[in-house]
Design a protein around this motif. Structure first.
Motif, mmCIF file in Angstrom:
data_model
loop_
_atom_site.group_PDB
_atom_site.id
_atom_site.type_symbol
_atom_site.label_atom_id
_atom_site.label_comp_id
_atom_site.label_asym_id
_atom_site.label_seq_id
_atom_site.Cartn_x
_atom_site.Cartn_y
_atom_site.Cartn_z
ATOM 1 N N GLN A 1 0.792 -1.248 0.000
ATOM 2 C CA GLN A 1 0.000 0.000 0.000
ATOM 3 C C GLN A 1 0.817 1.288 0.000
ATOM 4 O O GLN A 1 0.374 2.287 -0.550
ATOM 5 C CB GLN A 1 -1.013 0.033 1.168
ATOM 6 N N ALA A 2 1.978 1.320 0.617
ATOM 7 C CA ALA A 2 2.821 2.515 0.577
ATOM 8 C C ALA A 2 4.231 2.143 0.995
ATOM 9 O O ALA A 2 4.448 1.135 1.688
ATOM 10 C CB ALA A 2 2.276 3.611 1.500
ATOM 11 N N LEU A 3 5.201 2.957 0.570
ATOM 12 C CA LEU A 3 6.598 2.769 0.975
ATOM 13 C C LEU A 3 7.072 3.945 1.811
ATOM 14 O O LEU A 3 8.263 4.257 1.857
ATOM 15 C CB LEU A 3 7.477 2.587 -0.264
ATOM 16 N N ASP A 4 6.141 4.579 2.474
ATOM 17 C CA ASP A 4 6.406 5.732 3.327
ATOM 18 C C ASP A 4 5.746 5.456 4.679
ATOM 19 O O ASP A 4 4.542 5.188 4.748
ATOM 20 C CB ASP A 4 5.818 6.980 2.672
ATOM 21 N N ALA B 1 7.796 -4.200 4.846
ATOM 22 C CA ALA B 1 7.190 -4.504 3.550
ATOM 23 C C ALA B 1 8.249 -4.957 2.545
ATOM 24 O O ALA B 1 8.039 -5.926 1.802
ATOM 25 C CB ALA B 1 6.453 -3.275 3.017
ATOM 26 N N ARG B 2 9.384 -4.276 2.528
ATOM 27 C CA ARG B 2 10.449 -4.677 1.604
ATOM 28 C C ARG B 2 10.925 -6.100 1.892
ATOM 29 O O ARG B 2 11.166 -6.891 0.969
ATOM 30 C CB ARG B 2 11.634 -3.719 1.721
ATOM 31 N N SER C 1 4.768 -13.400 -7.807
ATOM 32 C CA SER C 1 4.287 -12.551 -6.722
ATOM 33 C C SER C 1 3.979 -11.162 -7.256
ATOM 34 O O SER C 1 4.401 -10.789 -8.354
ATOM 35 C CB SER C 1 5.307 -12.468 -5.577
ATOM 36 N N SER C 2 3.237 -10.420 -6.458
ATOM 37 C CA SER C 2 2.851 -9.061 -6.807
ATOM 38 C C SER C 2 2.682 -8.273 -5.521
ATOM 39 O O SER C 2 2.566 -8.859 -4.437
ATOM 40 C CB SER C 2 1.540 -9.071 -7.599
ATOM 41 N N PHE C 3 2.679 -6.940 -5.630
ATOM 42 C CA PHE C 3 2.260 -6.161 -4.470
ATOM 43 C C PHE C 3 1.476 -4.940 -4.918
ATOM 44 O O PHE C 3 1.543 -4.511 -6.071
ATOM 45 C CB PHE C 3 3.435 -5.800 -3.548
ATOM 46 N N ASP C 4 0.676 -4.408 -3.981
ATOM 47 C CA ASP C 4 -0.203 -3.272 -4.240
ATOM 48 C C ASP C 4 0.379 -1.999 -3.633
ATOM 49 O O ASP C 4 1.000 -2.035 -2.569
ATOM 50 C CB ASP C 4 -1.582 -3.477 -3.585
ATOM 51 N N LEU C 5 0.105 -0.889 -4.296
ATOM 52 C CA LEU C 5 0.358 0.430 -3.736
ATOM 53 C C LEU C 5 -0.874 1.304 -3.953
ATOM 54 O O LEU C 5 -1.579 1.157 -4.962
ATOM 55 C CB LEU C 5 1.566 1.099 -4.396
ATOM 56 N N LEU D 1 7.235 5.554 -6.491
ATOM 57 C CA LEU D 1 7.004 4.569 -7.541
ATOM 58 C C LEU D 1 8.318 4.092 -8.142
ATOM 59 O O LEU D 1 8.479 2.892 -8.430
ATOM 60 C CB LEU D 1 6.101 5.168 -8.618
ATOM 61 N N ALA D 2 9.275 4.983 -8.317
ATOM 62 C CA ALA D 2 10.586 4.564 -8.816
ATOM 63 C C ALA D 2 11.226 3.566 -7.869
ATOM 64 O O ALA D 2 11.850 2.574 -8.292
ATOM 65 C CB ALA D 2 11.485 5.789 -8.994
ATOM 66 N N ASP D 3 11.070 3.800 -6.588
ATOM 67 C CA ASP D 3 11.573 2.875 -5.576
ATOM 68 C C ASP D 3 10.911 1.512 -5.735
ATOM 69 O O ASP D 3 11.575 0.461 -5.742
ATOM 70 C CB ASP D 3 11.273 3.470 -4.193
ATOM 71 N N ALA D 4 9.581 1.506 -5.883
ATOM 72 C CA ALA D 4 8.849 0.248 -6.027
ATOM 73 C C ALA D 4 9.265 -0.501 -7.287
ATOM 74 O O ALA D 4 9.469 -1.727 -7.269
ATOM 75 C CB ALA D 4 7.348 0.521 -6.053
ATOM 76 N N LEU D 5 9.402 0.215 -8.384
ATOM 77 C CA LEU D 5 9.769 -0.426 -9.644
ATOM 78 C C LEU D 5 11.161 -1.046 -9.582
ATOM 79 O O LEU D 5 11.446 -2.014 -10.279
ATOM 80 C CB LEU D 5 9.704 0.594 -10.787
#
Length: 394
Positions: A133-136, A152-153, A166-170, A186-190
């Protein structure tokens, strides 16, 4: 992401199975799903009830081939892995389980739940979908999540090691979120995503805590122009990273897609078991039916134990209603909807549901594309699907 036209045997035998586990450790303030917090769950009773309801639908749909199983919720990673294994085993015994069946488990990326992924893999699950859901950390606290970004990471890395897919949501377009902040997140997630991402804009559902907070002025979502800019930014960044937007909110790299969800969007048949689960099924000799299970966990459990199933409603869908549903679902996909398949799948003449003048207007405006017998929303039209459908449907 091309789509082959189905044969009559494909239409009658392919089946997706959804299993709803309604329990969570806590209720997120944005969530309006059928999820509930309970101090304890009688795991044996719940496992037996899921198996009984599966048996009920198997008797209605003999000879089907299950192509995907999806454990959703709620938080199905809280169920014992043995329960997931029992459902998979029973599905294989009552139907035929495709050799390449996709079997997905939704999970929260807490350390406790992530540590159980190995047991779920041993039980037969081969795909994990993590609700990051978020990386913050501040955003995670706002969203009511029970994990932080570091946790989460670690969970994503563990899922990628254990599961074949696998997949994850934001969730983005959060209150106060700027384009630069989302670009960095988003760059972090990608950078550490595998082959699939689900990216949703925050929506406020009536009756949720967030609905009351927004109503009372505690926060405000980004305005329409900002939200659209964030959406466009999302499409540009995912495409540049090789993640094709095969559906409005879902992005796959190298052709990866959630095959279970494709069954919904392509209007294939699916069974839903568990509290509040929905289905679209074709019992032998009957038309397509919409099914809905009792929503309340205790009411559903009591019904299954007394009657063998917890069905609250079974409704026959006429061909016109099916065709409208298929268009509404299929236009979410980049591949769009084949009119030939619409007629084969629903028995409805496309001219009964498609406003041809509306199609011409949308094509001329650049919101809709016609590729032979296939209709698809353009990149400009996909964020405006509700408006497109209002014009497109006769």
């Amino acid at each position: 992401m091309g789509e082959a036209e189905p044969s009559s045997s494909d239409v009658s035998s392919a089946l997706a199975l959804y299993v709803h586990w309604p329990f969570c450790l806590s209720k997120c303030p944005y969530c309006d799903f059928n999820s509930h917090v309970r101090e304890s769950v009688e795991q044996g009773r719940w496992r037996d009830a899921l198996l009984r309801e599966l048996d009920h639908f198997a008797a209605l749909l003999p000879g089907a081939t299950v192509t995907s199983i999806f454990f959703g919720g709620g938080t199905p990673s809280l169920m014992p892995p043995e329960t997931a294994g029992a459902v998979i085993e029973r599905a294989a015994a009552r139907w035929r389980l495709a050799a390449d069946a996709e079997i997905t488990l939704e999970a929260n990326p807490t350390s406790t739940e992530a540590a159980r992924l190995k047991d779920f893999r041993a039980a037969g699950v081969n795909r994990a979908s993590l609700g990051v859901q978020a990386l913050d950390d501040r955003a995670l606290a706002f969203l009511g999540r029970g994990h932080d970004a570091a946790e989460a990471r670690r969970a994503v890395a563990m899922a990628q090691r254990i599961m074949p897919r696998s997949s994850f949501d934001l969730i983005y377009a959060r209150p106060g979120q700027t384009a630069s902040a989302w670009r960095a997140e988003l760059a972090d997630a990608l950078a550490f995503a595998g082959d699939h991402l689900s990216l949703y804009q925050l929506t406020i559902e009536k009756g949720t805590p967030f609905w009351r907070l927004e109503r009372d002025g505690a926060f405000a979502l980004p305005d329409d122009d900002t939200a659209r800019a964030l959406y466009d930014q999302t499409q540009e960044m995912t495409a540049a990273a090789g993640f094709a937007a095969y559906e409005v909110s879902n992005h796959g790299r190298g052709g990866d897609a959630c095959r279970h969800n494709l069954a919904y969007w392509r209007y294939d048949d699916y069974v839903g078991i568990g509290p509040g689960a929905h289905g679209r099924i074709r019992p032998a000799g009957e038309g397509r039916q919409a099914t809905r299970q009792r929503a309340g966990p205790e009411a559903w459990l009591a019904a299954v134990e007394s009657a063998g199933h917890g069905t609250a409603e079974t409704r026959l869908l006429d061909t016109h209603e099916q065709a409208r549903e298929m268009l509404m679902m299929g236009l979410r996909l980049a591949e769009g909807v084949s009119e030939a398949r619409l007629k084969t799948r629903t028995g409805c003449d496309p001219d009964r549901v498609i406003d041809r003048a509306g199609v011409c207007r949308l094509v001329e405006a650049g919101y809709l594309e016609r590729r032979g017998p296939r209709l698809r929303a353009s990149a400009a039209g996909r964020p405006l699907l509700n408006s497109l459908l209002a014009t497109l449907l006769a």
